[in-house]
Write an enzyme that holds these catalytic residues in place. Structure first.
Site, PDB file in Angstrom:
ATOM      1  N   ARG A  13       0.856  -1.117  -0.061  1.00 32.87           N
ATOM      2  CA  ARG A  13       0.073   0.074  -0.043  1.00 32.87           C
ATOM      3  C   ARG A  13       0.892   1.294   0.066  1.00 32.87           C
ATOM      4  O   ARG A  13       0.325   2.365  -0.761  1.00 32.87           O
ATOM      5  CB  ARG A  13      -0.799   0.108   1.125  1.00 32.87           C
ATOM      6  CG  ARG A  13      -2.098  -1.016   1.125  1.00 32.87           C
ATOM      7  CD  ARG A  13      -2.798  -1.103   2.439  1.00 32.87           C
ATOM      8  NE  ARG A  13      -3.701  -2.410   2.327  1.00 32.87           N
ATOM      9  CZ  ARG A  13      -3.516  -3.605   2.776  1.00 32.87           C
ATOM     10  NH1 ARG A  13      -2.239  -3.708   3.260  1.00 32.87           N
ATOM     11  NH2 ARG A  13      -4.749  -4.264   2.813  1.00 32.87           N
TER      12      ARG A  13
ATOM     13  N   HIS B  10      -2.997   0.296   8.339  1.00 37.91           N
ATOM     14  CA  HIS B  10      -3.846  -0.755   7.482  1.00 37.91           C
ATOM     15  C   HIS B  10      -2.667  -0.931   6.385  1.00 37.91           C
ATOM     16  O   HIS B  10      -2.485  -0.285   5.335  1.00 37.91           O
ATOM     17  CB  HIS B  10      -4.906   0.180   6.823  1.00 37.91           C
ATOM     18  CG  HIS B  10      -5.495  -0.688   5.707  1.00 37.91           C
ATOM     19  ND1 HIS B  10      -5.880  -1.825   5.596  1.00 37.91           N
ATOM     20  CD2 HIS B  10      -5.653  -0.317   4.147  1.00 37.91           C
ATOM     21  CE1 HIS B  10      -6.522  -2.282   4.426  1.00 37.91           C
ATOM     22  NE2 HIS B  10      -6.348  -1.301   3.682  1.00 37.91           N
TER      23      HIS B  10
ATOM     24  N   ASP C  31      -9.488  -4.956   7.789  1.00 39.54           N
ATOM     25  CA  ASP C  31      -8.597  -6.155   8.470  1.00 39.54           C
ATOM     26  C   ASP C  31      -9.282  -6.707   9.569  1.00 39.54           C
ATOM     27  O   ASP C  31      -9.045  -7.897   9.773  1.00 39.54           O
ATOM     28  CB  ASP C  31      -7.386  -5.501   8.762  1.00 39.54           C
ATOM     29  CG  ASP C  31      -6.790  -4.474   7.948  1.00 39.54           C
ATOM     30  OD1 ASP C  31      -5.672  -4.538   7.454  1.00 39.54           O
ATOM     31  OD2 ASP C  31      -7.489  -3.521   7.511  1.00 39.54           O
TER      32      ASP C  31
ATOM     33  N   ARG D  85     -11.931  -9.137   8.409  1.00 41.13           N
ATOM     34  CA  ARG D  85     -11.038 -10.527   8.145  1.00 41.13           C
ATOM     35  C   ARG D  85     -10.640 -11.284   9.312  1.00 41.13           C
ATOM     36  O   ARG D  85     -10.813 -12.490   9.208  1.00 41.13           O
ATOM     37  CB  ARG D  85      -9.735 -10.047   7.353  1.00 41.13           C
ATOM     38  CG  ARG D  85     -10.070  -9.317   5.856  1.00 41.13           C
ATOM     39  CD  ARG D  85      -8.992  -8.927   5.046  1.00 41.13           C
ATOM     40  NE  ARG D  85      -9.239  -8.692   3.998  1.00 41.13           N
ATOM     41  CZ  ARG D  85      -8.724  -7.444   3.125  1.00 41.13           C
ATOM     42  NH1 ARG D  85      -7.702  -6.908   3.837  1.00 41.13           N
ATOM     43  NH2 ARG D  85      -9.180  -7.420   1.812  1.00 41.13           N
TER      44      ARG D  85
HETATM   45  P1  NAD Z   1      -9.418   1.725  -9.431  1.00 38.68           P
HETATM   46  O1  NAD Z   1      -8.436   1.974 -10.372  1.00 38.68           O
HETATM   47  O2  NAD Z   1     -10.540   0.545  -9.935  1.00 38.68           O
HETATM   48  O3  NAD Z   1     -10.472   3.105  -9.278  1.00 38.68           O
HETATM   49  C1  NAD Z   1      -9.899   4.254  -9.168  1.00 38.68           C
HETATM   50  C2  NAD Z   1     -10.851   5.215  -9.445  1.00 38.68           C
HETATM   51  O4  NAD Z   1     -10.357   6.532  -9.184  1.00 38.68           O
HETATM   52  C3  NAD Z   1     -10.862   5.393 -11.250  1.00 38.68           C
HETATM   53  O5  NAD Z   1     -12.412   5.200 -11.574  1.00 38.68           O
HETATM   54  C4  NAD Z   1     -10.164   6.675 -11.480  1.00 38.68           C
HETATM   55  O6  NAD Z   1     -10.928   7.227 -12.646  1.00 38.68           O
HETATM   56  C5  NAD Z   1     -10.723   7.525 -10.406  1.00 38.68           C
HETATM   57  N1  NAD Z   1      -9.771   8.452 -10.097  1.00 38.68           N
HETATM   58  C6  NAD Z   1      -8.550   8.671 -10.218  1.00 38.68           C
HETATM   59  N2  NAD Z   1      -8.151   9.888 -10.056  1.00 38.68           N
HETATM   60  C7  NAD Z   1      -9.288  10.713  -9.621  1.00 38.68           C
HETATM   61  C8  NAD Z   1      -9.594  11.983  -9.403  1.00 38.68           C
HETATM   62  N3  NAD Z   1      -8.449  12.858  -9.193  1.00 38.68           N
HETATM   63  N4  NAD Z   1     -11.042  12.333  -9.209  1.00 38.68           N
HETATM   64  C9  NAD Z   1     -11.908  11.745  -9.191  1.00 38.68           C
HETATM   65  N5  NAD Z   1     -11.624  10.061  -9.386  1.00 38.68           N
HETATM   66  C10 NAD Z   1     -10.341   9.784  -9.912  1.00 38.68           C
HETATM   67  O7  NAD Z   1      -9.156   1.380  -7.952  1.00 38.68           O
HETATM   68  P2  NAD Z   1      -9.928   0.571  -7.068  1.00 38.68           P
HETATM   69  O8  NAD Z   1      -9.639  -0.925  -6.948  1.00 38.68           O
HETATM   70  O9  NAD Z   1     -11.396   1.045  -7.016  1.00 38.68           O
HETATM   71  O10 NAD Z   1      -9.128   1.038  -5.477  1.00 38.68           O
HETATM   72  C11 NAD Z   1      -9.384   2.496  -5.275  1.00 38.68           C
HETATM   73  C12 NAD Z   1      -8.617   2.705  -4.057  1.00 38.68           C
HETATM   74  O11 NAD Z   1      -8.952   1.755  -2.868  1.00 38.68           O
HETATM   75  C13 NAD Z   1      -7.047   2.448  -4.101  1.00 38.68           C
HETATM   76  O12 NAD Z   1      -6.129   3.162  -3.714  1.00 38.68           O
HETATM   77  C14 NAD Z   1      -7.092   0.817  -3.455  1.00 38.68           C
HETATM   78  O13 NAD Z   1      -5.861   0.646  -2.791  1.00 38.68           O
HETATM   79  C15 NAD Z   1      -7.885   1.325  -2.159  1.00 38.68           C
HETATM   80  N6  NAD Z   1      -8.465   0.228  -1.372  1.00 38.68           N
HETATM   81  C16 NAD Z   1      -8.674   0.381  -0.105  1.00 38.68           C
HETATM   82  C17 NAD Z   1      -8.979  -0.440   0.698  1.00 38.68           C
HETATM   83  C18 NAD Z   1      -9.370  -0.221   2.218  1.00 38.68           C
HETATM   84  O14 NAD Z   1      -9.423  -1.062   2.788  1.00 38.68           O
HETATM   85  N7  NAD Z   1      -9.162   1.212   2.691  1.00 38.68           N
HETATM   86  C19 NAD Z   1      -9.541  -1.649   0.278  1.00 38.68           C
HETATM   87  C20 NAD Z   1      -9.448  -2.076  -1.150  1.00 38.68           C
HETATM   88  C21 NAD Z   1      -8.689  -1.002  -2.000  1.00 38.68           C
END
Ligand code: NAD
Length: 314
Positions: A89, A176, A149, A152
């Site tokens: 991450r 995280h 987490d 999980r």
């Molecule tokens: P993804 O690439 O499928 O989606 C990201 C989206 O953000 C895309 O649709 C993109 O167009 C949009 N985006 C990018 N820049 C932008 C901006 N400036 N303004 C508006 N939209 C914008 O990625 P994902 O799989 O959906 O993951 C998103 C994030 O969530 C990642 O950082 C991932 O690591 C995180 N995540 C967090 C957890 C958690 O427990 N917190 C769990 C899973 C994923």
């Protein structure tokens, strides 16, 4: 004025779209605006999810822009790149803090008065970034932190002990990410100390089993990303759980990420500790017992985050 029935989601990729779908089914909100740098993506998701509405509660779901967040009760920020196979991450820091530095001033301009829920990774670093650049009171900026987490961990403990995971009371705390800690010393199953419950269920290798389970939790995202490129359903349910605590002013105790100011010897970073969550975001931490070893690991986890903040020039 905050509209308690309205939520906004910024970023409609795997996580944003799954969260939107889960929120639509939850009945918590009657209006949901989807915002994405790729407008077509937001519009497509809004249409697709709306077509499920005849099977659930009436709701308005549409693609919008930053003006639409002004009166939302919760803004969920999932915008940002996800981990690629093998990436941690923390490898996402530069790209995603850059994205946050562009999004937060937009939110600031709209005088948003609700709660911001940061979900994009690295979630603790981005919660810190959001606090710094949104101009919002710290208590109203929270990260999903180790809520996923912890889910999980409860799930795996439930499997191990053959018991409903909701009866397992435990927390993953800290970052995280790779330095997260299972807070075993405060874990119990419906009030029964963990070791006693394990014995009751015929498990005697406590140390080895708990270590293996904590490792599996820590590596869950790596395992899922290796197999299907991204994780999104578990986090979507975590988003619903946190939104529910906010919207219903539940004052639920959840391991969300928030700014730390000296508790447990941690200062100046955002990380996860059990916190009381209600309509104003976090109302403060709950002082759970930590062993000396857990306390030291928490301090190391905070040091990892502080180091990233320093090097990333946030
Ligand atoms: P993804 O690439 O499928 O989606 C990201 C989206 O953000 C895309 O649709 C993109 O167009 C949009 N985006 C990018 N820049 C932008 C901006 N400036 N303004 C508006 N939209 C914008 O990625 P994902 O799989 O959906 O993951 C998103 C994030 O969530 C990642 O950082 C991932 O690591 C995180 N995540 C967090 C957890 C958690 O427990 N917190 C769990 C899973 C994923």
């Amino acid at each position: 004025m905050v509209n308690l029935r309205k939520v906004a989601i910024i970023g409609c990729g795997f996580v944003g779209a799954s969260s939107a779908f889960a929120l639509m089914q939850s009945g918590l909100f009657s209006e949901m605006v989807l915002i994405d740098a790729n407008r077509d993506k937001a519009e497509g998701e809004a249409l697709d999810i709306s077509h499920g509405l005849p099977f659930t509660n009436p709701m308005e779901i549409y693609a919008g822009d930053y003006d639409d967040i002004a009166d939302a009760a919760v803004v969920v920020v999932t915008a940002g790149a996800g981990q690629k196979p093998g990436e941690s991450r923390l490898d996402l820091v530069k790209k995603n803090t850059g994205i946050f530095k562009s999004i937060m001033p937009e939110i600031k301009k709209r005088h948003f008065e609700g709660v911001m829920l940061v979900v994009a990774n690295p979630v603790d670093i981005l919660t810190y970034t959001a606090v710094k650049y949104s101009g919002m009171p710290e208590s109203r900026v929270i990260g999903s932190g180790t809520t996923l987490d912890t889910a999980r961990l409860k799930y795996l403990m439930g499997q191990h002990l053959d018991v409903d995971p909701r009866s397992v009371h435990t927390f993953i705390i800290g970052e995280h990410g790779d330095s997260e800690i299972a807070a075993w010393s405060s874990t119990n199953v419906s009030g029964v100390p963990l070791d006693d419950f394990c014995e009751m269920r015929g498990h005697h290798e406590h140390q080895a089993s708990m270590k293996a389970i904590a490792e599996k939790v820590k590596n869950s995202a790596y395992e899922i990303i290796e197999k299907k490129k991204a994780t999104y359903y578990g986090i979507a349910m975590s988003v619903v759980r946190i939104c529910s605590a906010i919207i219903r002013d539940e004052k639920s105790i959840l391991p969300i990420s928030s700014m730390m100011h000296g508790d447990y010897g941690v200062d100046g970073v955002a990380l996860s500790m059990p916190s009381i969550v209600g309509k104003n975001g976090t109302e403060g931490l709950v002082p759970i017992h930590l062993s000396d070893e857990e306390q030291a690991a928490l301090k190391s986890s905070a040091d990892v985050l502080a180091d990233v903040i320093k090097k990333a020039d946030i």
